[in-house]
Design a protein around this motif. Structure first.
Motif, PDB file in Angstrom:
ATOM      1  N   LYS A 113       0.845  -1.200  -0.090  1.00 30.52           N
ATOM      2  CA  LYS A 113      -0.071   0.053   0.097  1.00 30.52           C
ATOM      3  C   LYS A 113       0.721   1.278  -0.015  1.00 30.52           C
ATOM      4  CE  LYS A 113      -4.015  -2.117   2.443  1.00 30.52           C
ATOM      5  NZ  LYS A 113      -4.796  -2.225   3.453  1.00 30.52           N
ATOM      6  N   ALA A 114       2.310   1.159   0.150  1.00 30.35           N
ATOM      7  CA  ALA A 114       2.987   2.322   0.275  1.00 30.35           C
ATOM      8  C   ALA A 114       3.211   3.076  -1.232  1.00 30.35           C
ATOM      9  CB  ALA A 114       4.381   1.914   0.681  1.00 30.35           C
ATOM     10  N   SER A 115       3.057   4.454  -1.011  1.00 35.38           N
ATOM     11  CA  SER A 115       3.152   5.209  -2.323  1.00 35.38           C
ATOM     12  C   SER A 115       4.335   5.255  -2.963  1.00 35.38           C
ATOM     13  CB  SER A 115       2.508   6.695  -1.931  1.00 35.38           C
ATOM     14  OG  SER A 115       3.349   7.293  -0.918  1.00 35.38           O
ATOM     15  N   LEU A 116       4.334   5.505  -4.198  1.00 36.08           N
ATOM     16  CA  LEU A 116       5.789   5.979  -4.851  1.00 36.08           C
ATOM     17  C   LEU A 116       6.291   6.942  -4.239  1.00 36.08           C
ATOM     18  CD1 LEU A 116       7.249   4.486  -7.143  1.00 36.08           C
ATOM     19  CD2 LEU A 116       6.248   6.327  -8.777  1.00 36.08           C
ATOM     20  N   ALA A 117       5.663   7.976  -3.854  1.00 39.55           N
ATOM     21  CA  ALA A 117       6.554   9.292  -3.234  1.00 39.55           C
ATOM     22  C   ALA A 117       7.305   8.789  -1.973  1.00 39.55           C
ATOM     23  CB  ALA A 117       5.454  10.202  -2.920  1.00 39.55           C
ATOM     24  N   PRO A 124      12.542  13.159  -7.735  1.00 44.09           N
ATOM     25  CA  PRO A 124      11.703  13.948  -8.007  1.00 44.09           C
ATOM     26  C   PRO A 124      10.789  13.488  -8.932  1.00 44.09           C
ATOM     27  CG  PRO A 124      13.782  14.520  -9.139  1.00 44.09           C
ATOM     28  CD  PRO A 124      13.961  13.414  -8.148  1.00 44.09           C
ATOM     29  N   MET A 125       9.169  13.610  -8.964  1.00 41.49           N
ATOM     30  CA  MET A 125       8.393  13.260  -9.637  1.00 41.49           C
ATOM     31  C   MET A 125       6.896  14.142  -9.782  1.00 41.49           C
ATOM     32  SD  MET A 125       6.861  10.134  -7.066  1.00 41.49           S
ATOM     33  CE  MET A 125       8.571   9.569  -6.744  1.00 41.49           C
ATOM     34  N   ARG A 126       6.624  13.712 -10.869  1.00 41.81           N
ATOM     35  CA  ARG A 126       5.096  14.578 -11.189  1.00 41.81           C
ATOM     36  C   ARG A 126       3.901  14.223 -10.149  1.00 41.81           C
ATOM     37  NH1 ARG A 126       4.002  16.246 -16.753  1.00 41.81           N
ATOM     38  NH2 ARG A 126       2.023  16.069 -16.156  1.00 41.81           N
ATOM     39  N   GLU A 127       3.297  15.070  -9.934  1.00 43.72           N
ATOM     40  CA  GLU A 127       2.140  14.963  -8.959  1.00 43.72           C
ATOM     41  C   GLU A 127       1.244  13.560  -9.312  1.00 43.72           C
ATOM     42  OE1 GLU A 127       0.248  15.120  -5.440  1.00 43.72           O
ATOM     43  OE2 GLU A 127       1.946  16.452  -6.191  1.00 43.72           O
ATOM     44  N   ASP A 128       1.295  13.347 -10.617  1.00 45.86           N
ATOM     45  CA  ASP A 128       0.499  12.007 -11.075  1.00 45.86           C
ATOM     46  C   ASP A 128       0.992  10.956 -10.497  1.00 45.86           C
ATOM     47  OD1 ASP A 128      -0.827  13.784 -14.114  1.00 45.86           O
ATOM     48  OD2 ASP A 128       1.250  14.238 -13.475  1.00 45.86           O
ATOM     49  N   TYR A 129       2.143  10.632 -10.119  1.00 40.54           N
ATOM     50  CA  TYR A 129       2.804   9.618  -9.755  1.00 40.54           C
ATOM     51  C   TYR A 129       2.888   9.362  -8.544  1.00 40.54           C
ATOM     52  CZ  TYR A 129       4.143   9.348 -14.829  1.00 40.54           C
ATOM     53  OH  TYR A 129       4.197   9.660 -16.180  1.00 40.54           O
ATOM     54  N   ARG A 130       2.599  10.313  -7.831  1.00 43.57           N
ATOM     55  CA  ARG A 130       3.101  10.279  -6.103  1.00 43.57           C
ATOM     56  C   ARG A 130       2.169   9.185  -5.320  1.00 43.57           C
ATOM     57  NH1 ARG A 130       6.214  14.043  -4.182  1.00 43.57           N
ATOM     58  NH2 ARG A 130       5.239  13.808  -1.883  1.00 43.57           N
ATOM     59  N   LEU A 134       3.121  -0.288  -5.439  1.00 39.85           N
ATOM     60  CA  LEU A 134       3.796  -1.324  -6.180  1.00 39.85           C
ATOM     61  C   LEU A 134       3.052  -2.193  -7.126  1.00 39.85           C
ATOM     62  CD1 LEU A 134       6.169  -2.143  -3.205  1.00 39.85           C
ATOM     63  CD2 LEU A 134       6.914  -1.789  -5.294  1.00 39.85           C
ATOM     64  N   PRO A 135       1.674  -2.649  -6.559  1.00 36.64           N
ATOM     65  CA  PRO A 135       0.726  -3.511  -7.273  1.00 36.64           C
ATOM     66  C   PRO A 135       0.609  -2.619  -8.850  1.00 36.64           C
ATOM     67  CG  PRO A 135       0.035  -3.519  -4.986  1.00 36.64           C
ATOM     68  CD  PRO A 135       1.115  -2.535  -4.968  1.00 36.64           C
ATOM     69  N   ASP A 136       0.389  -1.148  -8.619  1.00 33.45           N
ATOM     70  CA  ASP A 136       0.333  -0.503  -9.912  1.00 33.45           C
ATOM     71  C   ASP A 136       1.410  -0.709 -10.833  1.00 33.45           C
ATOM     72  OD1 ASP A 136      -2.053   0.365  -8.883  1.00 33.45           O
ATOM     73  OD2 ASP A 136      -1.267   2.502  -8.103  1.00 33.45           O
ATOM     74  N   LEU A 137       2.497  -0.711 -10.357  1.00 30.10           N
ATOM     75  CA  LEU A 137       3.938  -0.702 -11.065  1.00 30.10           C
ATOM     76  C   LEU A 137       3.887  -2.092 -11.726  1.00 30.10           C
ATOM     77  CD1 LEU A 137       6.615   1.028  -8.676  1.00 30.10           C
ATOM     78  CD2 LEU A 137       5.579   2.162 -10.724  1.00 30.10           C
ATOM     79  N   LEU A 138       3.480  -3.041 -10.966  1.00 30.69           N
ATOM     80  CA  LEU A 138       3.825  -4.407 -11.466  1.00 30.69           C
ATOM     81  C   LEU A 138       2.666  -5.253 -12.131  1.00 30.69           C
ATOM     82  CD1 LEU A 138       5.252  -5.812  -8.070  1.00 30.69           C
ATOM     83  CD2 LEU A 138       6.548  -5.301  -9.977  1.00 30.69           C
ATOM     84  N   LEU A 197      11.033   0.309 -12.050  1.00 31.46           N
ATOM     85  CA  LEU A 197      11.107   0.994 -10.843  1.00 31.46           C
ATOM     86  C   LEU A 197      10.900   0.067  -9.420  1.00 31.46           C
ATOM     87  CD1 LEU A 197       8.623   4.098 -11.988  1.00 31.46           C
ATOM     88  CD2 LEU A 197      11.267   4.222 -11.213  1.00 31.46           C
ATOM     89  N   ALA A 198      10.026  -0.912  -9.701  1.00 31.19           N
ATOM     90  CA  ALA A 198      10.105  -1.736  -8.692  1.00 31.19           C
ATOM     91  C   ALA A 198      11.224  -2.587  -8.466  1.00 31.19           C
ATOM     92  CB  ALA A 198       9.011  -2.833  -9.167  1.00 31.19           C
ATOM     93  N   GLY A 199      12.267  -2.885  -9.284  1.00 32.49           N
ATOM     94  CA  GLY A 199      13.315  -3.304  -9.245  1.00 32.49           C
ATOM     95  C   GLY A 199      14.358  -2.110  -8.372  1.00 32.49           C
ATOM     96  N   LEU A 200      14.194  -0.949  -8.781  1.00 32.38           N
ATOM     97  CA  LEU A 200      14.794  -0.060  -7.854  1.00 32.38           C
ATOM     98  C   LEU A 200      14.566   0.263  -6.408  1.00 32.38           C
ATOM     99  CD1 LEU A 200      16.901   2.686  -7.903  1.00 32.38           C
ATOM    100  CD2 LEU A 200      14.927   3.888  -8.769  1.00 32.38           C
TER     101      LEU A 200
END
Length: 370
Positions: A113-117, A124-130, A134-138, A197-200
């Motif tokens: 449930k943790a956010s990318l932010a 640094p990232m756009r507000e859209d991605y904050r 992880l499930p979204d990425l994967l 990004l998930a790997g990072l």
């Protein structure tokens, strides 16, 4: 032996669209194999040199079969491809990245449930991605492009930075690009960048390089001793580009993109991993708790995407997990019928439409899907 040259940025941009392939189920309607034995089908294909070699292994009744190989290690060379040799499986390794992340979640090092932010606070990232998770990425539902043009542009020729430093630079550039689709809604848009990004994130959580994490969390526990990263080395089965064999750095996409699919392994080790995924669904896996396997293999809301898996049903409505993968030098497919405890994995050491058709037919025939 061909000279192995490091990939320049221009060469990266030429090759990188080929790291990813889409799901397998959508191609089934076009796959009508002739009434021919599978071994004969493979032998006929490699006799034409398209591809030079094919490898396959199947699971029947929850038991791993004997691997088979057909053809030659490299075009123009007489050495037969070995059933115990190593094959590059491209994006079929995405579910392995997802499984490694699930291991870290079970250990309390990451949170679904943790956010990318929160996971990348210094990037640094756009507000859209904050709020991306992880499930979204994967599951390709983070709104990210298939490959980041800005990220690749941030990789100069002969870059002296470490693999981990280049991953951070790619991430920082990729997260400045506008989304290409909705985030956490519907089917999403296929993205290698999400797995990168998930790997990072996994590297940041553990302090270990991606490759070391994969060995510690998956390959050692499952006894997968054959796994290597990047292109296969000289003297083994070669991938092919522009008709000729390629090895090492020339045989794969850049090393910093490996979380999206950059490894080679034996057919038996690939089968061992798939068998554990199947057994895990029944609470008998060696890597994860049953609920974690179920989460990997459950469609994300409004989509047919699991975590590293496509989950479209097979003909007749049978549940099926599938994926295909290519780095432009290899092509492979895995398809799993979990309720029947059956699976097929087929890989070729070349890519292109003709190769894809052969591999597809072999998987379809092995599983009796058409």
């Amino acid at each position: 032996m061909p000279r192995i040259r490091p990939l320049s940025r221009r060469r990266i941009l030429a090759h990188i669209p080929l790291i990813a392939a889409a799901g397998f189920a959508s191609s089934l309607r076009a796959a009508e194999p002739p009434e021919q034995d599978i071994a004969d089908m493979a032998a006929d294909a490699v006799a034409t040199g398209v591809p030079p070699a094919l490898g396959m292994i199947a699971i029947e009744n929850g038991r791993l079969g004997t691997p088979s190989a057909f053809g030659v290690e490299a075009r123009g060379r007489p050495s037969a491809a070995s059933a115990t040799g190593r094959w590059h499986i491209g994006s079929n390794a995405k579910s392995m990245t997802a499984t490694m992340v699930a291991r870290l979640v079970e250990q309390g090092l990451l949170d679904w449930k943790a956010s990318l932010a929160d996971l990348l606070p210094d990037v640094p990232m756009r507000e859209d991605y904050r709020a991306v998770s992880l499930p979204d990425l994967l599951s390709h539902r983070a709104g990210l492009a298939r490959n980041s043009a800005a990220g690749l542009a941030a990789m100069p020729d002969d870059d002296p930075r470490s693999e981990q430093e280049r991953r951070r630079a790619y991430a920082a550039a990729a997260l400045t690009e506008p989304p290409v689709g909705p985030i956490a809604v519907g089917a999403g848009s296929y993205s290698n960048t999400g797995f990168f990004l998930a790997g990072l994130i996994a590297e940041r959580a553990t302090g270990l390089p991606f490759e070391a994490l994969m060995r510690r969390e998956l390959f050692v526990p499952l006894g997968m001793t054959s796994v290597g990263f990047g292109g296969t080395p000289p003297g083994e089965i070669a991938g092919h580009s522009k008709g000729g064999p390629v090895y090492g750095a020339a045989g794969d996409n850049p090393d910093f993109l490996r979380p999206a699919g950059g490894l080679h392994l034996s057919l038996a080790d690939w089968g061992s991993y798939i068998l554990d995924q199947m057994r895990g669904q029944r609470g008998e896996g060696r890597l994860l708790r049953a609920e974690s396997y179920h989460f990997l293999h459950r469609p994300q809301p409004g989509s047919n995407n699991g975590l590293g898996w496509g989950l479209e049903a097979a003909p007749g409505g049978k549940p099926m997990w599938s994926h295909d993968g290519s780095n432009g030098r290899w092509f492979g497919i895995v398809a799993v019928l979990p309720d029947e405890q059956r699976a097929a994995m087929v890989v070729a050491n070349a890519a292109g439409a003709e190769v894809e058709a052969v591999v597809n037919r072999m998987v379809v025939r092995t599983l009796g899907l058409a």
